[in-house]
Design a protein around this motif. Structure first.
Motif, PDB file in Angstrom:
ATOM      1  N   GLN A 172      -5.453  -3.415  -1.158  1.00 57.01           N
ATOM      2  CA  GLN A 172      -4.227  -2.630  -1.018  1.00 57.01           C
ATOM      3  C   GLN A 172      -3.110  -3.459  -0.396  1.00 57.01           C
ATOM      4  O   GLN A 172      -1.970  -3.454  -0.875  1.00 57.01           O
ATOM      5  N   ALA A 176      -1.332  -4.196  -4.168  1.00 52.95           N
ATOM      6  CA  ALA A 176      -0.644  -2.967  -4.562  1.00 52.95           C
ATOM      7  C   ALA A 176       0.796  -3.268  -4.951  1.00 52.95           C
ATOM      8  O   ALA A 176       1.479  -4.061  -4.294  1.00 52.95           O
ATOM      9  N   ARG A 178       4.428  -1.339  -6.030  1.00 54.37           N
ATOM     10  CA  ARG A 178       5.171  -0.087  -6.158  1.00 54.37           C
ATOM     11  C   ARG A 178       5.622   0.110  -7.611  1.00 54.37           C
ATOM     12  O   ARG A 178       6.115  -0.806  -8.259  1.00 54.37           O
ATOM     13  N   HIS A 181       0.266   1.023 -11.596  1.00 55.64           N
ATOM     14  CA  HIS A 181      -1.142   1.320 -11.332  1.00 55.64           C
ATOM     15  C   HIS A 181      -1.918   0.028 -11.552  1.00 55.64           C
ATOM     16  O   HIS A 181      -2.064  -0.434 -12.692  1.00 55.64           O
ATOM     17  N   LEU A 196      -5.335   1.138  -7.410  1.00 49.87           N
ATOM     18  CA  LEU A 196      -4.159   1.276  -6.550  1.00 49.87           C
ATOM     19  C   LEU A 196      -3.020   1.853  -7.387  1.00 49.87           C
ATOM     20  O   LEU A 196      -2.290   1.137  -8.068  1.00 49.87           O
ATOM     21  N   ASP A 197      -2.897   3.171  -7.363  1.00 50.86           N
ATOM     22  CA  ASP A 197      -1.901   3.848  -8.186  1.00 50.86           C
ATOM     23  C   ASP A 197      -0.682   4.176  -7.320  1.00 50.86           C
ATOM     24  O   ASP A 197      -0.693   5.117  -6.530  1.00 50.86           O
ATOM     25  N   TRP A 198       0.380   3.388  -7.472  1.00 54.33           N
ATOM     26  CA  TRP A 198       1.580   3.533  -6.633  1.00 54.33           C
ATOM     27  C   TRP A 198       2.773   3.911  -7.493  1.00 54.33           C
ATOM     28  O   TRP A 198       3.883   3.429  -7.292  1.00 54.33           O
ATOM     29  N   ARG A 199       2.550   4.773  -8.452  1.00 56.74           N
ATOM     30  CA  ARG A 199       3.649   5.186  -9.314  1.00 56.74           C
ATOM     31  C   ARG A 199       4.500   6.282  -8.680  1.00 56.74           C
ATOM     32  O   ARG A 199       5.589   6.582  -9.166  1.00 56.74           O
ATOM     33  N   GLN A 203       2.822   5.766  -0.275  1.00 61.55           N
ATOM     34  CA  GLN A 203       1.664   4.872  -0.256  1.00 61.55           C
ATOM     35  C   GLN A 203       0.903   5.023  -1.571  1.00 61.55           C
ATOM     36  O   GLN A 203       0.942   6.085  -2.206  1.00 61.55           O
ATOM     37  N   PRO A 204       0.202   3.968  -2.006  1.00 60.99           N
ATOM     38  CA  PRO A 204      -0.576   4.091  -3.245  1.00 60.99           C
ATOM     39  C   PRO A 204      -1.757   5.036  -3.078  1.00 60.99           C
ATOM     40  O   PRO A 204      -2.320   5.159  -1.994  1.00 60.99           O
TER      41      PRO A 204
END
Length: 399
Positions: A172, A176, A178, A181, A196-199, A203-204
């Motif tokens: 992370q 990760a 921003r 994913h 790590l899905d930060w879409r 926070q992701p």
């Protein structure tokens, strides 16, 4: 002496590193992470500069286990060592780590060490969980004259978790992105993924679990098929010449572990000799060549990884970052890319080296970060990924 966890000092694991309100944490610390994986081939050392701002790799080195030590570790990992042999091996391996580190000029610059040790048993059973990593840390503490953090997994296990995966927080912090994913997939003996899905959000969204075998079955098969003369399918050369046995592949992919929902972890107990011996017998009965056998095991590894993505990730990733020793196996890398492509035709598959982190540095660097967090009284597990009831301080400190 080994320090006990200071539970009252634990801060929320969701707190980003840069927001840690701790003057000591703001000062960079040189931390040596040491990692021995399921392949039982040696130790990777990563000297990192760690602070509240993140992790920077300073130096990476590896040392192969001498053959007699590797054979003893294999015996311990397959239930063939008695209590006397386990105790002796725990100390001999600790002395080996100390000697290997002393031979590295950069290792002697370390101010703190994170020692994963060698896993010889991992069984996160709900009723009677257990895990065992060998390698007495006192020898490293004495050799380098710095504190050593080890035995990382048991605190999470005691809190109801799987004791794995623990590299998630490092993934992370480092990978990760921003608006994207990203999946980080380590190909050690066992394959594990961090999603790590930060879409959206500050926070992701993090999900991590083991997908099944990576190198372990391929390496074990090479040892068996060559009577120990070769320990791996170098660059995947044999697998690339073989043909996949589709009926065997289809049957193996029905293994219940792949459909088990996260959190989940596994090891040689499930995808080691107990899986390989009947598999080799089947392949011999079907008269598969060595190349065909390795091609089938390689495809099984890739397809089981992709099946886990399909079944357990909320959506296909935009990017997959491969790391670990399995990246050197070109046949495996190609098979993984091909297996993942149908999930997202625009998915980008690359290696951690493409992003400035050598493929063998990730797990060692992860335990450098975990040691730093333990030293500063910060938890190291992500309960949402390990299944633990709460965030805990991971690791015991030996000075």
């Amino acid at each position: 002496t080994c320090a006990l966890p200071i539970w009252e000092s634990a801060e929320s694991i969701d707190q980003p590193l840069r927001e840690v309100k701790n003057d000591r944490a703001a000062q960079p610390l040189r931390v040596l992470g040491l990692m021995s994986g399921t392949s039982l081939d040696g130790v990777d050392g990563a000297l990192c500069e760690v602070s509240a701002d993140g992790v920077k790799l300073l130096e990476l080195w590896s040392a192969n286990f001498p053959k007699p030590l590797a054979c003893r570790l294999h015996a311990a990992a397959t239930g063939q060592a008695n209590s006397w042999e386990l105790a002796q091996l725990h100390h001999d391996l600790g002395r080996y780590y100390a000697t290997a580190a002393q031979r590295q000029p950069t290792a002697r610059r370390a101010q703190l060490v994170g020692l994963h040790g060698q896993t010889v048993f991992h069984h996160p059973h709900r009723a009677r969980p257990a895990t065992l990593q060998l390698g007495e840390p006192a020898y490293l503490a004495e050799a380098l004259h710095v504190p050593v953090v080890s035995n990382f997994r048991v605190a999470d296990l005691a809190a109801g978790g799987q004791g794995a995966p623990l590299a998630t927080l490092f993934h992370q912090v480092v990978f990760a992105q921003r608006g994207a994913h990203v999946c980080v997939n380590n190909l050690g003996g066992i394959s594990n993924v961090t999603s790590l899905d930060w879409r959206r959000g500050a926070q992701p969204r993090v999900l991590a679990f083991d997908t099944g075998p990576a190198n372990v079955l391929i390496d074990l098969a090479m040892r068996q098929l060559t009577d120990g003369r070769q320990t791996c399918d170098r660059n995947g050369q044999l697998a690339l010449r073989g043909e996949v046995c589709a009926p065997l592949l289809k049957r193996w992919l029905r293994h219940p572990f792949f459909r088990q929902a996260p959190p989940k972890s596994t090891g040689r107990e499930r995808f080691g000799e107990t899986f390989l011996q009947p598999a080799l017998a089947e392949m011999k009965r079907l008269r598969l060549t060595q190349s065909d056998a390795l091609a089938t095991l390689t495809e099984f590894t890739a397809k089981s990884l992709a099946l886990n993505y399909q079944l357990h990730l909320p959506s296909p990733p935009d990017r997959v970052v491969l790391c670990g020793g399995g990246v050197d196996n070109l046949a495996l890398g190609d098979a993984i890319a091909a297996a993942l492509r149908p999930l997202n035709l625009r998915m980008e598959v690359q290696t951690s080296a493409d992003l400035g982190w050598p493929t063998k540095s990730i797990e060692a660097a992860a335990f450098a970060l975990l040691a730093w967090r333990r030293w500063h009284g910060l938890p190291g597990n992500l309960p949402a990924t390990t299944g633990a009831k709460r965030a805990v301080l991971c690791g015991q400190i030996c000075t």
